[in-house]
Design an enzyme around this catalytic site. Structure first.
Site, PDB file in Angstrom:
ATOM      1  N   ALA A  19      -8.488  -5.968 -12.507  1.00  0.00           N
ATOM      2  CA  ALA A  19      -8.485  -6.872 -13.651  1.00  0.00           C
ATOM      3  C   ALA A  19      -7.134  -7.116 -14.310  1.00  0.00           C
ATOM      4  O   ALA A  19      -6.943  -8.160 -14.935  1.00  0.00           O
ATOM      5  CB  ALA A  19      -9.472  -6.361 -14.705  1.00  0.00           C
ATOM      6  N   CYS A  29      -2.836 -14.318  -4.304  1.00  0.00           N
ATOM      7  CA  CYS A  29      -1.669 -15.166  -4.571  1.00  0.00           C
ATOM      8  C   CYS A  29      -0.672 -15.029  -3.417  1.00  0.00           C
ATOM      9  O   CYS A  29       0.536 -14.946  -3.631  1.00  0.00           O
ATOM     10  CB  CYS A  29      -1.024 -14.818  -5.911  1.00  0.00           C
ATOM     11  SG  CYS A  29      -0.466 -13.105  -6.063  1.00  0.00           S
TER      12      CYS A  29
END
Length: 428
Positions: free
Chosen positions: A101, A221
């Protein structure tokens, strides 16, 4: 070649050089937050993919030091990083797990999407990154989220516990080379193998914890095929997951998948989208069991609502749940936390202190400030007095409250501190 969805034109490159950010407020507060931003000279354009998201067009002072950011009303975030919560699309009231997270941008966005009745558990094994995650949720007053720090969640949860899971695992970061040019060197060649193995373990855990019919959004990413399309193929071949084709969000340009046996995924074209390179794949759980929350008592000792009201606080701003005392520190625990398994250590939203029967709200606990009323503190139409207060000056304010509220045109900012007939600002 890059693919542009016919209904989703790419961004206006003439105005896309500014940073992107997300408003972190209730829907009825958006105009007030934008007024606070405009008062500091910042200008923006709406992003076409979400009513919460904006792109800066004028930044006379750093956005991160603006009053809107200081009081937790915006989150600076890359455009691509906003997509995982939006494409997971959890409904209001959903029970969601964010498995990796920190720093909290995606966790916070999911908390906004599920609303006050929804519950989000953000997990972050790294102690340093956990602190960042908790500070993010605290600053943005997202009380329907809780945090934990487990390297392996599987021993704690029964199968099928979460309706939605967001998995943005550690990755090589090749999609962020403009900001992290060393990523390609650090994770070159076989060096990426441990990351690939970790991602597969996390995918397997997510598949077990997901309820039948529940949805899992996997994102990275990086542009590395081994961490993207190959992991999607692994999930489809070895886990009880089906692919859910993703519709391209407006405002982005996407590349074709890098493997012919993978479809329905999205690869953000970094240059054409003025954003980080990102990969996104959505899955749905097939079969398995649903685990109903057991509904055990929340930890800590209860803080009476009367103590909150005696401190000038309005509990109506809290979502369903309870304020609990942990050794003099008061935390809000969402009702959804009552279903968390025994043995899991977690933390809710810090609200202030509770000692000798007296509750003292933290200056940043603006969710405890009710609507502005006469005598509640300061309600300023301009920024000069607010800026003076933050610079260390004292001001006068009417009313008996020990912690007067600070508002901008009715927008709650936080709690000031009274010293006799004067009020001061402290971030504690």
């Amino acid at each position: 070649m890059p693919q542009r969805d016919a209904a989703s034109p790419g961004p206006d490159t003439a105005g896309s050089s500014g940073r992107s950010f997300r408003l972190t407020c209730a829907p009825d507060k958006r105009e007030l937050v934008e007024a606070l931003l405009a008062a500091t000279g910042h200008a923006w354009a709406p992003e076409p993919f979400s009513p919460w998201c904006r792109r800066l067009t004028a930044e006379p002072t750093p956005l991160g030091s603006s009053l809107a950011a200081r009081f937790g009303y915006l989150h600076i975030q890359d455009r691509s990083s906003m997509l995982p919560p939006l494409l997971l699309a959890p409904p209001a009231g959903a029970r969601v797990l964010d498995m990796c997270a920190a720093p909290g941008g995606k966790t916070g966005f999911v908390a906004q999407l599920v609303g006050p009745t929804g519950f989000v558990l953000g997990n972050e094994p790294s102690p340093d990154r956990l602190a960042t995650l908790r500070q993010t949720l605290f600053r943005e007053n997202l009380a329907n989220a809780a945090t934990c720090a487990q390297a392996d969640l599987e021993p704690f949860f029964p199968e099928g516990f979460f309706s939605h899971i967001l998995l943005d695992p550690p990755c090589s970061g090749w999609g962020t080379l403009d900001k992290n040019p060393q990523a390609a060197r650090i994770w070159a060649g076989d060096k990426v193998a441990p990351l690939v193995a970790l991602q597969r373990r996390l995918l397997a855990t997510a598949a077990r914890l997901l309820a039948p019919g529940g949805r899992l959004l996997y994102s990275t990413c990086t542009t590395n095929v081994a961490e993207n399309e190959a992991q999607t193929r692994f999930a489809l071949d070895h886990l009880p997951l089906l692919a859910v084709p993703l519709s391209p969000p407006a405002g982005f340009v996407f590349e074709a998948p890098a493997r012919a046996d993978v479809s329905g995924v999205l690869r953000v074209d970094s240059r054409a989208s003025a954003a980080q390179g990102f990969y996104l794949a959505l899955f749905e759980k097939t079969g398995g069991r649903v685990a109903a929350p057991e509904g055990r008592e929340l930890p800590g000792a209860p803080v009476p609502e009367a103590a909150l009201r005696a401190a000038g606080c309005d509990p109506a701003g809290l979502p369903p749940g309870e304020v609990r005392d942990f050794g003099g520190k008061a935390f809000f625990l969402h009702a959804g936390a009552a279903g968390l398994p025994a043995g899991l250590r977690y933390q809710g939203q810090a609200l202030g202190t509770y000692r000798a029967g007296v509750f003292r709200p933290h200056a940043r606990a603006r969710l405890l400030l009710g609507p502005w009323r006469e005598g509640a503190g300061l309600n300023e139409a301009a920024l000069c007095r607010i800026e003076a207060l933050l610079a260390g000056q004292s001001l006068t304010a009417e009313g008996p409250a020990a912690r007067p509220g600070l508002y901008f045109r009715g927008l709650p900012l936080g709690f000031a501190t009274r010293k006799g007939s004067r009020i001061l600002w402290s971030d504690r």
